[in-house]
Scaffold this active site. Sequence first.
Site, PDB file in Angstrom:
ATOM      1  N   GLU A   1      49.261  12.294  -6.423  1.00  0.00           N
ATOM      2  CA  GLU A   1      50.208  11.251  -6.827  1.00  0.00           C
ATOM      3  C   GLU A   1      49.500  10.113  -7.575  1.00  0.00           C
ATOM      4  OE1 GLU A   1      53.881  11.380  -4.159  1.00  0.00           O
ATOM      5  OE2 GLU A   1      52.241  11.106  -2.752  1.00  0.00           O
TER       6      GLU A   1
ATOM      7  N   HIS B   1      50.858   3.902  -0.555  1.00  0.00           N
ATOM      8  CA  HIS B   1      52.016   4.799  -0.634  1.00  0.00           C
ATOM      9  C   HIS B   1      52.066   5.608   0.659  1.00  0.00           C
ATOM     10  CE1 HIS B   1      54.825   7.859  -1.634  1.00  0.00           C
ATOM     11  NE2 HIS B   1      53.913   8.799  -1.676  1.00  0.00           N
TER      12      HIS B   1
ATOM     13  N   HIS C   1      54.647   7.876   3.692  1.00  0.00           N
ATOM     14  CA  HIS C   1      55.878   8.593   4.042  1.00  0.00           C
ATOM     15  C   HIS C   1      56.270   8.174   5.460  1.00  0.00           C
ATOM     16  CE1 HIS C   1      54.699  12.160   1.146  1.00  0.00           C
ATOM     17  NE2 HIS C   1      54.695  10.990   0.549  1.00  0.00           N
TER      18      HIS C   1
ATOM     19  N   TYR D   1      66.455 -12.191   5.726  1.00  0.00           N
ATOM     20  CA  TYR D   1      65.795 -12.994   4.688  1.00  0.00           C
ATOM     21  C   TYR D   1      64.409 -12.464   4.314  1.00  0.00           C
ATOM     22  CZ  TYR D   1      62.638 -15.453   7.904  1.00  0.00           C
ATOM     23  OH  TYR D   1      61.641 -15.764   8.790  1.00  0.00           O
TER      24      TYR D   1
ATOM     25  N   HIS E   1      61.530  10.688  -0.282  1.00  0.00           N
ATOM     26  CA  HIS E   1      60.074  10.763  -0.404  1.00  0.00           C
ATOM     27  C   HIS E   1      59.359   9.731   0.482  1.00  0.00           C
ATOM     28  CE1 HIS E   1      56.515  11.190  -3.454  1.00  0.00           C
ATOM     29  NE2 HIS E   1      56.089  10.882  -2.260  1.00  0.00           N
TER      30      HIS E   1
ATOM     31  N   TYR F   1      54.674 -21.105  -0.483  1.00  0.00           N
ATOM     32  CA  TYR F   1      53.591 -21.021   0.489  1.00  0.00           C
ATOM     33  C   TYR F   1      53.150 -19.627   0.899  1.00  0.00           C
ATOM     34  CZ  TYR F   1      57.072 -20.105   4.162  1.00  0.00           C
ATOM     35  OH  TYR F   1      58.054 -19.563   4.905  1.00  0.00           O
TER      36      TYR F   1
END
Length: 218
Positions: free
Chosen positions: A77, A96, A98, A117, A159, A212
Amino acid sequence: MSLKRQLVEAAHELDRRGLNRGSSGNCSVRISADRFLVTPSAVPSLEVTQESIVCMNLGGDVIEDSPNLQQAEPSSEWRFHRDIYRKHSGVGAIVHIHSTFATSLSCLRRDIPAFHYMVAVGGGTDIRCAPYATFGTDELSNLVLQALDGRRACLLANHGMIATGVNLSDAVRLSIEVEALAQQFLVCLSVGQPSILTSEEIRQVLAKFSNYQNPRQK
Ligand SMILES: [Zn+2]
């Protein structure tokens, strides 16, 4: 600590935290304007060593740093790592994974809206889910770049997830946050429809974060 060592530690930490299992997932760190280190193909995270880390340039070539050693293959990948570094000069590391909850949500092909939030840690008013494409392809890489437009993280349909950072600890931290948000959103969906913050409410959070919490905007 050398960047190779940091990358090995990050791969191990993701495994220890249960965010990666077996040889799925991969991570990388930028070492210069046009080079990065990436974890190898088909090696379980816990078995990644400094010797198996692969150096590549932004042209997609493997850089042989030790001709006497058998060179490992980069993660299959590597393309989206390369393309993210090409497009975003401020990105210093990419994780990355899974992981269970982000991947489950990606299989529903759902963006994560501003139901909480903390979605703002992704850099915007939501965390997008990139449409599906086969792993390792230019097509997937292009979809990832679109989903990351103005964002630091995204899901990949059916994925997993990508989190970026100014350095490895920043990217690992963001991947943990996004996994938690995916879990919380899935719990909400299992019992109803969560209330979504208004665009004004989430923009106020983004403004506070930029003051911040976001080192890239300082
Ligand atoms: Zn993957």
